[in-house]
Design a protein around this motif. Structure first.
Motif, PDB file in Angstrom:
ATOM      1  N   SER A 155       0.836  -1.186   0.000  1.00 32.48           N
ATOM      2  CA  SER A 155       0.000   0.000   0.000  1.00 32.48           C
ATOM      3  C   SER A 155       0.877   1.244   0.000  1.00 32.48           C
ATOM      4  N   LYS A 179      -5.530   7.488  11.639  1.00 36.47           N
ATOM      5  CA  LYS A 179      -5.260   6.239  10.930  1.00 36.47           C
ATOM      6  C   LYS A 179      -4.318   5.413  11.786  1.00 36.47           C
ATOM      7  N   GLY A 215      -5.854   3.771  -2.363  1.00 35.67           N
ATOM      8  CA  GLY A 215      -7.187   3.369  -1.912  1.00 35.67           C
ATOM      9  C   GLY A 215      -8.136   3.069  -3.059  1.00 35.67           C
ATOM     10  N   GLN A 220     -17.317   5.154   0.131  1.00 42.19           N
ATOM     11  CA  GLN A 220     -16.933   5.719   1.413  1.00 42.19           C
ATOM     12  C   GLN A 220     -17.704   7.009   1.704  1.00 42.19           C
ATOM     13  N   TYR A 228      -9.704  12.724   0.383  1.00 42.18           N
ATOM     14  CA  TYR A 228      -8.766  11.800  -0.256  1.00 42.18           C
ATOM     15  C   TYR A 228      -8.474  12.229  -1.698  1.00 42.18           C
ATOM     16  N   MET A 237     -10.288   8.017  -6.407  1.00 44.74           N
ATOM     17  CA  MET A 237      -9.822   6.758  -5.867  1.00 44.74           C
ATOM     18  C   MET A 237      -9.766   5.727  -6.991  1.00 44.74           C
TER      19      MET A 237
END
Length: 272
Positions: A155, A179, A215, A220, A228, A237
């Motif tokens: 990631s 996070k 991501g 979401q 994001y 995303m």
């Protein structure tokens, strides 16, 4: 099909195959003629059908239920695969767990100093030990056979620290949210496991690479999506289809001289 990208002769083990990305990888290999072992903790036929459509009935698909943290269970899967298809030639270590951005449990998302030890152990067990054991069992079988490709799925948060500011919308609402540390720690561990195995198995015909992902869109919270996508150069995303090509590339002869490397496919996240 250009033979350099041909995966039709591969026997691919995909872990976490019932998930959003695992289902996409499983379908992609099946569509291109490969035999696929869809490994997940539980194999729900209805879920497989939703993920794969008509491909769920393919005789080139072997769904198996196994826990990636259980070596004996993985060895039983290997025996089953060898009996049905032969020795695996591709391993996609896709299975992993994370704390999603909408989790309500404050204990999981509080300050680093208070992060639960049990949560850390649980994430590390799946994301690191699970990859380690799958590499031992399936990668070891490939090394014995003299060929194979291992793709360890990492990631952006295994390469750079999480940007805590994209979760500020939660704190602005009066919530405590950071996070958590375990996911980043676990994913960063995969990079040196990849390098270790690339060096260790290089002369045995097994390539090992890390795929670094950003991501994936999954409906979401709009506030999270705005934060994001405002941070990522491409401005959105990922869709699961965005990652299918890189996985197939790493599995195919097109990547035959690539090992011990990080393939970053993140919409530009780590570029800024």
């Amino acid at each position: 099909m250009d033979p350099v990208f041909d995966v039709s002769q591969e026997i691919a083990v995909v872990t976490g195959a019932a998930g959003q990305l695992g289902g996409a990888y499983t379908a992609a290999f099946l569509e291109r003629g490969a035999r696929v072992v869809a490994l997940d903790r539980s194999v729900d036929p209805d879920l497989l059908t939703r993920r794969l459509g008509p491909l769920a009935a393919s005789d080139r698909l072997l769904p198996v239920a196994a826990d990636v943290t259980d070596r004996a269970g993985l060895e039983a899967v290997l025996a089953q695969v060898r009996s049905r298809f032969g020795t695996p030639t591709v391993l996609v270590n896709n299975a992993g767990i994370d704390t999603p951005p909408d989790v309500p449990a404050a204990a999981e998302t509080g300050p680093f100093e208070d992060y639960p030890e049990a949560s850390f152990d649980r994430v590390m067990a799946v994301n690191v030990k699970g990859v380690f054991l799958c590499c031992q069992v399936f990668g070891g079988a490939m090394a014995e056979a003299g060929r194979g490709s291992v793709v360890n799925v990492s990631s952006i948060y295994g390469v750079v620290s999480p940007d805590q500011e994209i979760y500020a919308y939660r704190r602005d609402r009066g919530e405590v949210f950071y996070k958590p540390v375990a996911y980043s720690t676990s994913k960063s561990a995969l990079h040196n496991l990849t390098r270790y195995l690339a060096a260790y198995w290089g002369r045995k015909g097994v390539r090992v690479n890390t795929l670094v992902l950003a991501g994936v869109f999954n409906h979401q919270d709009p506030a999270f999506l705005a934060a994001y996508t405002g941070r990522i150069p491409i401005g959105r995303m990922a869709d699961p289809a965005d990652y299918v090509g890189p996985v197939l590339y790493l599995a195919s002869p097109a990547a035959r001289y690539m090992t011990g490397a990080d393939l970053v496919v993140d919409g530009g996240w780590t570029a800024i």
